[in-house]
Design a protein around this motif. Structure first.
Motif, PDB file in Angstrom:
ATOM      1  N   LYS A  30       0.856  -1.181   0.000  1.00 51.12           N
ATOM      2  CA  LYS A  30       0.000   0.000   0.000  1.00 51.12           C
ATOM      3  C   LYS A  30       0.892   1.231   0.000  1.00 51.12           C
ATOM      4  O   LYS A  30       1.932   1.236   0.656  1.00 51.12           O
ATOM      5  N   GLU A  31       0.465   2.268  -0.712  1.00 51.79           N
ATOM      6  CA  GLU A  31       1.231   3.516  -0.703  1.00 51.79           C
ATOM      7  C   GLU A  31       0.799   4.365   0.490  1.00 51.79           C
ATOM      8  O   GLU A  31      -0.388   4.571   0.710  1.00 51.79           O
ATOM      9  N   TYR A  32       1.786   4.827   1.252  1.00 54.60           N
ATOM     10  CA  TYR A  32       1.544   5.657   2.423  1.00 54.60           C
ATOM     11  C   TYR A  32       2.208   7.016   2.241  1.00 54.60           C
ATOM     12  O   TYR A  32       3.272   7.122   1.610  1.00 54.60           O
ATOM     13  N   GLU A  53      12.335   7.115   1.302  1.00 51.87           N
ATOM     14  CA  GLU A  53      11.305   6.632   0.373  1.00 51.87           C
ATOM     15  C   GLU A  53      11.675   5.344  -0.355  1.00 51.87           C
ATOM     16  O   GLU A  53      10.805   4.613  -0.813  1.00 51.87           O
ATOM     17  N   LYS A  72       6.292   9.813  -0.089  1.00 48.99           N
ATOM     18  CA  LYS A  72       5.396   8.674  -0.275  1.00 48.99           C
ATOM     19  C   LYS A  72       6.247   7.428  -0.428  1.00 48.99           C
ATOM     20  O   LYS A  72       7.317   7.467  -1.033  1.00 48.99           O
ATOM     21  N   ARG A  73       5.748   6.340   0.127  1.00 50.88           N
ATOM     22  CA  ARG A  73       6.461   5.065   0.022  1.00 50.88           C
ATOM     23  C   ARG A  73       5.454   3.932   0.025  1.00 50.88           C
ATOM     24  O   ARG A  73       4.529   3.912   0.832  1.00 50.88           O
ATOM     25  N   THR A  74       5.637   2.989  -0.876  1.00 51.54           N
ATOM     26  CA  THR A  74       4.805   1.795  -0.909  1.00 51.54           C
ATOM     27  C   THR A  74       5.438   0.766   0.012  1.00 51.54           C
ATOM     28  O   THR A  74       6.614   0.420  -0.137  1.00 51.54           O
TER      29      THR A  74
END
Length: 127
Positions: A30-32, A53, A72-74
């Protein structure tokens, strides 16, 4: 017989609680929106290091405070986020606080106190 009933009840409770825990955790990536916040009674930190990231580590020397880092980081269950910040040569009353936020919600916070105060919160996805 009581012992067998107790064991069966214990097993059922454990199985139920485990399935509930798994339902609440993200199963896939999930991208957060990740945000780190560093605040202190001091005007600068002598060292800041955080998971970036790409999942690597970004390390900074002397940094003006307060400081905020966003990206943002998945991530998936079991991935972690860490930030370490310290002050050098403060006083006994010196404090430094680091917070980790995911999608705007604070998930971990730690405060260090003292002359060489440091704070190192760690958050594991699915924790």
């Amino acid at each position: 017989m009581k012992r067998l009933a107790y064991l069966l009840l214990s097993y059922a409770t454990l199985a139920t609680s485990c399935s509930k825990d798994n339902d609440a955790r993200p199963l896939g990536p999930k991208e957060y929106q990740v945000e780190y916040k560093v605040t202190s009674t001091a005007v600068e930190s002598d060292y800041v290091s955080y998971t970036n990231e790409s999942g690597g580590t970004t390390t900074l020397g002397t940094t003006a405070l307060p400081a905020t880092y966003r990206f943002k980081r998945t991530m998936k269950q079991g991935d972690n986020l860490t930030i370490l910040a310290s002050i050098d040569g403060g006083t006994a009353a010196s404090e430094i606080t680091c917070a980790i936020l995911l999608d705007g919600k604070e998930v971990k916070k730690e405060t260090g106190r003292g002359v060489d105060a440091q704070a190192v919160p760690v958050y594991v996805i699915g924790e």
